[in-house]
Design a protein around this motif. Structure first.
Motif, PDB file in Angstrom:
ATOM      1  N   ALA A  37       2.480   8.914  13.979  1.00  0.00           N
ATOM      2  CA  ALA A  37       2.115   7.860  13.019  1.00  0.00           C
ATOM      3  C   ALA A  37       0.668   7.456  13.251  1.00  0.00           C
ATOM      4  O   ALA A  37       0.181   7.467  14.383  1.00  0.00           O
ATOM      5  N   LEU A  38      -0.006   7.109  12.155  1.00  0.00           N
ATOM      6  CA  LEU A  38      -1.404   6.699  12.206  1.00  0.00           C
ATOM      7  C   LEU A  38      -1.586   5.574  11.197  1.00  0.00           C
ATOM      8  O   LEU A  38      -1.149   5.700  10.052  1.00  0.00           O
ATOM      9  N   SER A  39      -2.187   4.447  11.638  1.00  0.00           N
ATOM     10  CA  SER A  39      -2.338   3.316  10.732  1.00  0.00           C
ATOM     11  C   SER A  39      -3.528   2.452  11.119  1.00  0.00           C
ATOM     12  O   SER A  39      -3.806   2.250  12.297  1.00  0.00           O
ATOM     13  N   SER A  40      -4.206   1.946  10.102  1.00  0.00           N
ATOM     14  CA  SER A  40      -5.169   0.878  10.301  1.00  0.00           C
ATOM     15  C   SER A  40      -4.374  -0.405  10.108  1.00  0.00           C
ATOM     16  O   SER A  40      -4.133  -0.831   8.976  1.00  0.00           O
ATOM     17  N   LEU A  41      -3.910  -0.989  11.208  1.00  0.00           N
ATOM     18  CA  LEU A  41      -2.982  -2.109  11.137  1.00  0.00           C
ATOM     19  C   LEU A  41      -3.584  -3.345  10.474  1.00  0.00           C
ATOM     20  O   LEU A  41      -2.848  -4.224  10.035  1.00  0.00           O
ATOM     21  N   ASP A  42      -4.912  -3.396  10.380  1.00  0.00           N
ATOM     22  CA  ASP A  42      -5.559  -4.517   9.695  1.00  0.00           C
ATOM     23  C   ASP A  42      -5.770  -4.236   8.216  1.00  0.00           C
ATOM     24  O   ASP A  42      -6.276  -5.078   7.484  1.00  0.00           O
ATOM     25  N   GLY A  43      -5.411  -3.040   7.764  1.00  0.00           N
ATOM     26  CA  GLY A  43      -5.633  -2.649   6.376  1.00  0.00           C
ATOM     27  C   GLY A  43      -4.774  -3.433   5.399  1.00  0.00           C
ATOM     28  O   GLY A  43      -3.666  -3.846   5.712  1.00  0.00           O
TER      29      GLY A  43
END
Length: 119
Positions: A37-43
């Protein structure tokens, strides 16, 4: 699903870790060094790239247009970008994260898979 919920769920899997190999804003969740999994958690909106069986990937994109799309900056055949902070139920997002983890684990060498099964 909140960013904290997504992070906590990704880290709840056996041997999962959070890493920042690309930049400090992009969380990469791995199992034994392999990304699931890959995420820009502030996006905004909150999105997460998840590994997916190619046939399921096409079906999911058709069932959830705009919420599940080909993986951004990823192999479009094997990865989807899922909008986790939008119209998808949390249950569906959790299932997709778990499926991604399971696919990555299934691709690990047998010895590493067996190591994951040990307490």
């Amino acid at each position: 699903m909140s960013p904290e919920d997504l992070r906590d769920f990704c880290l709840s899997f056996n041997a999962s870790v959070e890493d920042f190999p690309f930049n400090p804003e992009t969380s990469v969740f791995k199992v034994l060094g392999k990304m699931f999994a890959l995420s820009s958690l502030d996006g905004r909106p909150l999105t997460v790239n998840l590994k997916c069986d190619p046939d399921d990937a096409v079906r999911l994109r058709a069932e959830h247009p705009g919420l599940i799309v080909p993986g951004w900056h990823m192999n479009k055949r094997h990865w989807n970008t899922v909008t986790a902070g939008g119209g998808l139920p949390d249950r569906v997002v959790r299932e997709l994260v778990e499926d991604s983890y399971d696919l990555v684990v299934a691709g690990l060498p047998r010895a590493e898979r067996l190591r994951l099964d040990r307490p």
